[in-house]
Design an enzyme around this catalytic site. Structure first.
Site, mmCIF file in Angstrom:
data_model
loop_
_atom_site.group_PDB
_atom_site.id
_atom_site.type_symbol
_atom_site.label_atom_id
_atom_site.label_comp_id
_atom_site.label_asym_id
_atom_site.label_seq_id
_atom_site.Cartn_x
_atom_site.Cartn_y
_atom_site.Cartn_z
ATOM 1 N N GLY A 1 -10.202 -4.229 -9.785
ATOM 2 C CA GLY A 1 -11.029 -4.580 -8.638
ATOM 3 C C GLY A 1 -11.579 -3.324 -7.992
ATOM 4 O O GLY A 1 -12.730 -3.269 -7.567
ATOM 5 N N ALA A 2 -10.724 -2.315 -7.930
ATOM 6 C CA ALA A 2 -11.113 -1.005 -7.402
ATOM 7 C C ALA A 2 -10.073 -0.006 -7.882
ATOM 8 O O ALA A 2 -8.995 -0.383 -8.344
ATOM 9 C CB ALA A 2 -11.189 -1.027 -5.881
ATOM 10 N N GLU B 1 -8.200 3.756 -6.711
ATOM 11 C CA GLU B 1 -7.964 4.533 -5.493
ATOM 12 C C GLU B 1 -8.083 6.032 -5.700
ATOM 13 O O GLU B 1 -7.315 6.813 -5.121
ATOM 14 C CB GLU B 1 -6.572 4.215 -4.954
ATOM 15 C CG GLU B 1 -5.392 4.659 -5.828
ATOM 16 C CD GLU B 1 -4.934 3.655 -6.851
ATOM 17 O OE1 GLU B 1 -3.794 3.765 -7.332
ATOM 18 O OE2 GLU B 1 -5.723 2.729 -7.184
ATOM 19 N N HIS C 1 -6.888 -1.728 1.287
ATOM 20 C CA HIS C 1 -5.898 -1.500 0.220
ATOM 21 C C HIS C 1 -6.112 -0.125 -0.422
ATOM 22 O O HIS C 1 -5.172 0.674 -0.534
ATOM 23 C CB HIS C 1 -6.047 -2.624 -0.814
ATOM 24 C CG HIS C 1 -5.197 -2.479 -2.042
ATOM 25 N ND1 HIS C 1 -4.247 -3.409 -2.390
ATOM 26 C CD2 HIS C 1 -5.161 -1.538 -3.031
ATOM 27 C CE1 HIS C 1 -3.664 -3.047 -3.522
ATOM 28 N NE2 HIS C 1 -4.207 -1.906 -3.928
ATOM 29 N N GLU C 2 -7.344 0.153 -0.834
ATOM 30 C CA GLU C 2 -7.605 1.417 -1.524
ATOM 31 C C GLU C 2 -7.437 2.608 -0.593
ATOM 32 O O GLU C 2 -6.978 3.672 -1.018
ATOM 33 C CB GLU C 2 -8.997 1.411 -2.143
ATOM 34 C CG GLU C 2 -9.262 0.270 -3.118
ATOM 35 C CD GLU C 2 -8.219 0.157 -4.217
ATOM 36 O OE1 GLU C 2 -7.667 1.194 -4.631
ATOM 37 O OE2 GLU C 2 -7.948 -0.969 -4.661
ATOM 38 N N HIS D 1 -3.947 3.805 -0.339
ATOM 39 C CA HIS D 1 -3.516 4.611 -1.482
ATOM 40 C C HIS D 1 -3.735 6.109 -1.266
ATOM 41 O O HIS D 1 -3.138 6.918 -1.976
ATOM 42 C CB HIS D 1 -4.274 4.190 -2.736
ATOM 43 C CG HIS D 1 -3.672 3.037 -3.473
ATOM 44 N ND1 HIS D 1 -2.356 3.016 -3.881
ATOM 45 C CD2 HIS D 1 -4.222 1.866 -3.903
ATOM 46 C CE1 HIS D 1 -2.117 1.894 -4.530
ATOM 47 N NE2 HIS D 1 -3.223 1.165 -4.547
ATOM 48 N N GLU E 1 1.562 0.169 -5.289
ATOM 49 C CA GLU E 1 0.805 -1.074 -5.231
ATOM 50 C C GLU E 1 1.332 -2.061 -4.194
ATOM 51 O O GLU E 1 0.547 -2.733 -3.520
ATOM 52 C CB GLU E 1 0.761 -1.720 -6.615
ATOM 53 C CG GLU E 1 0.079 -0.854 -7.664
ATOM 54 C CD GLU E 1 -1.333 -0.414 -7.270
ATOM 55 O OE1 GLU E 1 -1.942 -1.046 -6.380
ATOM 56 O OE2 GLU E 1 -1.825 0.563 -7.849
#
Length: 809
Positions: free
Chosen positions: A255-256, A258, A289-290, A293, A312
């Protein structure tokens, strides 16, 4: 050959003080490779070691200024005569890829522009440059890139010089980072830049998506800054890197990703057309979320892959928390409860289940680690951390987190390091909590029983301590009027809910813990009758989660579940719940639990349900969710073609605009029911003119209900070098729950050919696993999968097949 734990430990004990100086020549992607010169400085206490470099050609290696001829097997460069401080220079040509695993190249059909971007991850850095490809040999990286002078190049560090005429870019040396998190993105990007908190920020997208980036830029900037400022309040350590670039890129498998200072997102997060609010919320969650990280994973990095959760689980937890608290998207736990948490229970019930934090020896090599990037490491870990916060208290949790980050900045850690930081911040036994929650697999069950006077009693079946909220309702006349909510600590001893005799009860109403809830008959019947009268959407989400799990465990007959959907979904007002119910029903319940002969009438009943929901919806956001559902189930050719003609949906209050992928969903459904032939699909592809159209057409052509169409689809999916996105689109169209007889021969073809396809690499093996036949399978077909799974060389594909078997059996 995948790096093993023993090899990584041996090399980490011998090698230290690593640095990289990269020089890349990306000027001629049409030739299928790129030029690499990398200078690697390091100290080695052993006489020999090895670098990884995959499939390179024209390789020239110098060691301390002398040309050497190291043994090179296509994956490893073996170095000898070591001892002390050294510099190795590797000059080579390295292949470009189209599967998203390495230096990915993409030509945009909208304008013919080419993009070249490095998407790394475990065992992938070696597909771009020679390196010590393991997390605990973090190193600073310097970078220079020569590219088309019309291109923009972005990477982990700030630009330090740029010669526009020569297309020459140099970047600041990074802080020590794991090589798996290095990135470069080159192409004619459309960029929007600004400064905030003393740092440069930017968003980038393909030139053909310039209008979409401009459309969303204010929102993307606002979300980025809000999350950044919130993390600055939560974490004592400042942002570890010198800039924060974010790019919507083509072909990303995740999805992405980091990557420090320059996060890449799959560009499906920037769709053409209307962007529904729930998609904005999902995107904000991913942004948060990213960004998490940058601290969990980039500043502090796991030593070996058994501690994937240290990165994660934290990012998953923080993503939901910060997107809601800072970016302003409410009720995100509604989506989590009905999607990711349900998927975690499903994963935890398979033979492949594993602890959130397994022992290092249980992850013997990187291929094994690749299978653990699953809903246990993400969603179960997220839910476990939410329980930890509930158990410790938020202030104590953050004290422990900040101690952990400060103590190990730019280093590598294990579970023991994190638990030690919690112990230092709390008077509670964090070691015992971690052993109970993170070192064991599976999930507990919280059962509601009734004693002689109908007082509810909570009983735990399992081994973990739980702190959770329990709600009670007055079920008289089906009202479900809220009464009391209490916080309960549940362990070995049952908890009697005094004064609640006869009440309807719902444990874990706030999604505080991770446990299957087994409701008593009276409560289950009350919710089955009056779910829509529950005002709290999270409470409704918890109940839907129990129904999903009941179908999975066969405690609830799938046709009885479909009856619940028919009765309750048309009146549902929360779009995330509608989307989750539709997705779970179509993707799991129909192919895995409903007999093949009952699928077609079930689809017709669902279509009628979704049409009723569309008619009852009072907001465009809700209407769009039901349109999406109808676009996957309706058999009304006139309705669907009418939507295409109007490029949207007409309803009583006006016209509902949509997004490009939804239009293609309608085309695919028309193709599947015989309402769109190849010429129709081709006309739509030409009308679209973008990569969305290319992929949408590939899916629609594969969906047509003829043997010839399926043969052509299988040929397209198995074409040598097929791009990852095209493979996914074709196989998504190939399988259709209503075409089970037509598809039977292709189940055998898949079983025969998938193992060979999976040999292409980790990411493509995952795509092949995701392409498992999404139709009802006979006992004989399931037996064939079981018989062949043990012989599959790819551990990733073998895991996918075994998971699919467990889901169905």
């Amino acid at each position: 050959m995948s790096l093993t734990l023993d090899e990584a430990r041996t090399r980490a004990a011998a090698v230290s003080e690593v640095s990289y100086d990269l020089d890349l020549d990306l000027t001629d992607p049409a030739r299928g490779d790129f030029g690499l010169v990398v200078r690697i400085g390091f100290t080695c206490s052993a006489a020999t070691t090895f670098l990884e470099l995959t499939a390179a050609t024209d390789v020239v290696v110098t060691l301390d200024g002398r040309t050497v001829d190291p043994a090179y097997d296509g994956r490893r460069l073996h170095l000898a005569g070591l001892g002390g401080t050294h510099e190795v220079v590797v000059d080579a040509r390295v292949p470009l890829v189209t599967d998203g695993d390495g230096m990915h190249t993409f030509t945009d059909p909208a304008d013919g522009a080419t993009y070249v971007s490095a998407y790394l991850g475990m065992d992938v850095a070696q597909k771009v440059f020679a390196c010590f490809d393991q997390n605990d040999l973090k190193a600073p990286v310097s970078l220079a890139v020569t590219a088309d002078p019309s291109w923009t190049v972005v990477a982990n560090g700030r630009v330090t010089s740029h010669d526009p005429a020569a297309g020459r870019w140099t970047f600041a040396t990074t802080k020590p980072i794991p090589v798996a998190m290095w990135v470069v993105c080159a192409g004619p990007w459309h960029s929007r830049r600004w400064e905030h908190a003393g740092l440069p920020f930017a968003w980038h997208a393909r030139a053909s998506l310039a209008a979409e980036l401009d459309r969303d830029f204010d929102e993307l900037r606002r979300t980025t800054q809000a999350c950044f400022d919130h993390y600055a309040e939560l974490f004592a350590e400042p942002m570890p890197f010198d800039s924060y670039e974010q790019a919507f890129v083509p072909g990303q498998n995740w999805g992405a990703l980091e990557t420090p200072g320059c996060v890449t997102y799959r560009d499906e997060y920037l769709p053409r057309g209307v962007l529904p609010e729930r998609m904005r919320a999902s995107r904000a969650t991913t942004i948060a979320h990213e960004m998490a990280h940058m601290w969990f994973g980039d500043l502090v990095t796991m030593t070996w892959w058994e501690d994937t959760w240290l990165q994660e689980s934290f990012a998953d937890y923080m993503g939901y928390r910060v997107a809601e608290a800072a970016a302003g998207y409410p009720h995100l736990l509604v989506g989590f409860e009905t999607t990711r948490k349900v998927a975690a229970y499903r994963a935890d019930a398979r033979r492949s289940t594993h602890p959130v934090a397994p022992a290092a020896e249980d992850v013997p090599d990187v291929d094994a680690a690749a299978t653990n990037f699953d809903m246990i490491s993400y969603a179960k870990g997220n839910a476990s951390l939410r329980q930890l916060v509930t158990w410790l208290g938020d202030e104590t949790f953050l004290d422990g987190v900040n101690g952990y980050l400060s103590r190990h900045a730019f280093g590598n850690t294990t579970l023991a390091d994190f638990v030690a930081a919690l112990d230092a911040a709390s008077d509670r036994d964090a070691v015992a909590w971690a052993d109970a929650w993170l070192r064991t697999s599976g999930f507990d069950t919280i059962r509601v029983e009734r004693d002689a006077d109908a007082t509810p009693v909570l009983r735990r079946l399992g081994s973990r301590p739980h702190r959770l909220r329990v709600a009670s309702y007055d079920g008289a006349g089906g009202a479900l009027t809220p009464l009391d909510t209490v916080v309960v600590d549940l362990a070995d001893e049952p908890v009697r809910l005094e004064g609640w005799a006869g009440r309807v009860v719902l444990p874990n109403v706030g999604s505080e813990t991770y446990a299957q809830v087994d409701l008593d008959e009276a409560s289950m019947a009350a919710f089955a009758d009056g779910l829509g009268r529950l005002e709290d959407p999270l409470a409704r989400a918890v109940v839907w989660g129990q129904w999903f799990d009941g179908v999975r465990t066969r405690r609830i007959d799938p046709l009885a579940y479909l009856d619940v959907v028919t009765r309750h979904l048309p009146g549902e007002t929360h779009p995330m719940i509608v989307t989750s119910v539709v997705s779970r029903t179509l993707a799991s319940v129909l192919p895995e639990r409903v007999p093949a002969e009952a699928v077609r009438p079930a689809v017709d009943d669902l279509a009628a349900t979704f049409a009723a929901g569309l008619g009852a919806a009072t907001t465009d956001e809700l209407r769009l969710t039901f349109v999406e559902a109808l676009a996957s189930t309706s058999r009304d050719v006139d309705l669907l073609t009418g939507w295409l003609d109007a490029d949207g949906v007409e309803h009583g209050d006006g016209r509902l605009a949509w997004y490009a992928a939804l239009r293609w969903r309608v085309v695919a459904r028309l193709a599947a029911i015989g309402g769109a032939d190849a010429a129709f699909v081709e006309a739509e592809r030409r009308r679209d003119g973008t990569v969305d159209g290319e992929l949408g057409a590939a899916r629609a052509l594969a969906a047509r209900p003829t043997r010839e169409a399926k043969e052509a689809a299988w040929a397209a999916a198995t074409e040598p070098g097929v791009a990852n996105r095209r493979f996914g689109a074709v196989t998504a169209g190939l399988w259709d729950v209503e075409q089970v007889d037509l598809l039977a021969p292709f189940v055998d073809r898949y079983l025969d050919e998938a193992p060979g396809l999976a040999e292409r690499g980790q990411a493509f093996a995952q795509a092949v696993g995701h392409a498992f036949p999404a139709v009802a399978l006979s006992t004989a077909q399931l037996d064939a999968v079981e018989a062949r799974a043990g012989d599959v060389r790819s551990s990733i594909l073998r895991r996918a097949w075994e998971d699919a078997l467990d889901d169905r059996r």
